[in-house]
Design a protein around this motif. Sequence first.
Motif, mmCIF file in Angstrom:
data_model
loop_
_atom_site.group_PDB
_atom_site.id
_atom_site.type_symbol
_atom_site.label_atom_id
_atom_site.label_comp_id
_atom_site.label_asym_id
_atom_site.label_seq_id
_atom_site.Cartn_x
_atom_site.Cartn_y
_atom_site.Cartn_z
ATOM 1 N N VAL A 82 4.292 -5.060 -5.859
ATOM 2 C CA VAL A 82 3.706 -3.839 -5.305
ATOM 3 C C VAL A 82 2.234 -4.176 -5.074
ATOM 4 N N LEU A 90 3.528 5.098 -10.938
ATOM 5 C CA LEU A 90 4.595 4.644 -10.040
ATOM 6 C C LEU A 90 5.353 3.473 -10.658
ATOM 7 N N LEU A 91 4.624 2.524 -11.218
ATOM 8 C CA LEU A 91 5.261 1.342 -11.808
ATOM 9 C C LEU A 91 6.135 1.732 -12.990
ATOM 10 N N ILE A 93 0.707 3.812 -2.198
ATOM 11 C CA ILE A 93 0.109 5.032 -2.751
ATOM 12 C C ILE A 93 -1.079 5.517 -1.919
ATOM 13 N N VAL A 148 2.185 -6.917 -9.870
ATOM 14 C CA VAL A 148 1.250 -6.028 -9.175
ATOM 15 C C VAL A 148 0.263 -6.901 -8.417
ATOM 16 N N GLU A 181 0.810 -1.234 0.000
ATOM 17 C CA GLU A 181 0.000 0.000 0.000
ATOM 18 C C GLU A 181 0.841 1.281 0.000
ATOM 19 N N GLU A 188 -1.612 -3.364 -3.767
ATOM 20 C CA GLU A 188 -2.482 -2.215 -3.505
ATOM 21 C C GLU A 188 -3.955 -2.592 -3.407
ATOM 22 N N VAL A 230 -8.377 -0.494 -6.405
ATOM 23 C CA VAL A 230 -8.073 -0.242 -7.821
ATOM 24 C C VAL A 230 -8.982 -1.083 -8.715
ATOM 25 N N ARG A 282 -6.500 6.105 -8.254
ATOM 26 C CA ARG A 282 -5.521 5.173 -7.689
ATOM 27 C C ARG A 282 -4.902 4.313 -8.775
ATOM 28 N N ARG A 283 -5.676 3.904 -9.780
ATOM 29 C CA ARG A 283 -5.109 3.104 -10.881
ATOM 30 C C ARG A 283 -4.059 3.922 -11.630
ATOM 31 N N THR A 286 -2.349 6.530 -10.537
ATOM 32 C CA THR A 286 -1.189 6.750 -9.661
ATOM 33 C C THR A 286 -0.309 5.510 -9.613
ATOM 34 N N LEU A 287 -0.957 4.339 -9.512
ATOM 35 C CA LEU A 287 -0.200 3.089 -9.432
ATOM 36 C C LEU A 287 0.561 2.832 -10.738
#
Length: 356
Positions: free
Chosen positions: A184, A206-207, A142, A220, A140, A186, A189, A199-200, A202-203
Amino acid sequence: MTPPGSRAAQAMPLRKLAAEKGLVYGTTISAAQISTDHEFVDLVLQQVGLVVAENDMKWQDMNRGRPGKDDYGAADTVAAFGIENDLALRGHNLLWYYRTPTWFFDLATRRDQERAVVEHIQRLAGRYRGMVHSWDVVNEPIEPKDGRPDGLRTAVFVETLGPEYLDLAYRVARETDPTARLVVNEYDVELDTPDHEARRTTLLNLLERMRRSGTPVDVVGIQAHLCCAGGPPFSASRLRRFLADVAGLGLTIQITELDVTDENAPADLAERDQLVADTYSRFLDAALDEAAVKMVVTWGLSDRHSWIARRETNESKWRSDGVPSRPLPFDADLKAKLACEAIANAFVHAPQRVAG
Ligand code: G3I
């Protein structure tokens, strides 16, 4: 191949139906359950191909109040249980803002915090080197609501170590156990809402950033804590697009903590079980269409052992009528429910994939 909806499908253990499609099916377990609930353990051995410690490998749960003072007893019990029964083992988790020892917050300097993080990952991932299928390295990371441009959660690690704490954690995890897939992991999502969409995005950002920086990340983890009534809308096409975006980054996908709460569902048992089962079907039928999805883990196997059924771990999803929740494939008497059939059929309907 097992025909859909057949008696055979219902009789076949979930792990076998999953394996037929190149999938791994697993669930949570604890050292306490292993040593006290033998009939539950028999069901686990019958139904799953993988186990993950629900709490026994979390830093704060193992730590005895001082840096390096960790009690691995319960974690060892879960790891040994997996190895002895030829089950795959998922590691949950190396770093999580919510279960970090309190003394960590007293570490004033970046150097002290960095050393504590590195030594913890080296000790825990090192202890089970070569035994773990995949590690949730950072759980978690993000939280777009915290308002950072990169959408990272501000709690605990970012403040002193900066966003590069992620690169450090994944790099040290890779060095410590080169055989484990690094995840990762989360939540939120999965559904069709602006929050989940943010959130999707942002994730994915990040990836991409981690991949561009050469940071080792392989998987993921999508937690998928769902609810069967009165919850946000679900869009199969929206989920499929997200999963395809993740696969497009060269990553595989694991459904890591699937369960379906029923806090807003009618008390009637048959009606409620049908709603729960339908939610499992809708989600898995969409998710398993993506060949990069390699694993499905339910966050428990029986309603007897579910965080949702314990008020102290689940105030928000507690049924106001006090009727016990029924979020998992087997009921508290270890009897298969409609949810179990729904998961079985989703595995039978799923396209074949390469295990991974
Ligand atoms: O072990 C102590 C015990 O000594 C003490 O007497 C008891 C009294 O409160 O607490 C026990 O610790 C509890 C622990 O579960 C073990 O049962 C913690 O209070 C409780 O907060 C903890 O809840 C777990 C929660 O994560 C926090 O770690 C739930 O069981 C677990 O299902 C839940 O799982 C999380 C995933 O790790 C991450 N994603 C969300 C998921 C659900 O919240």
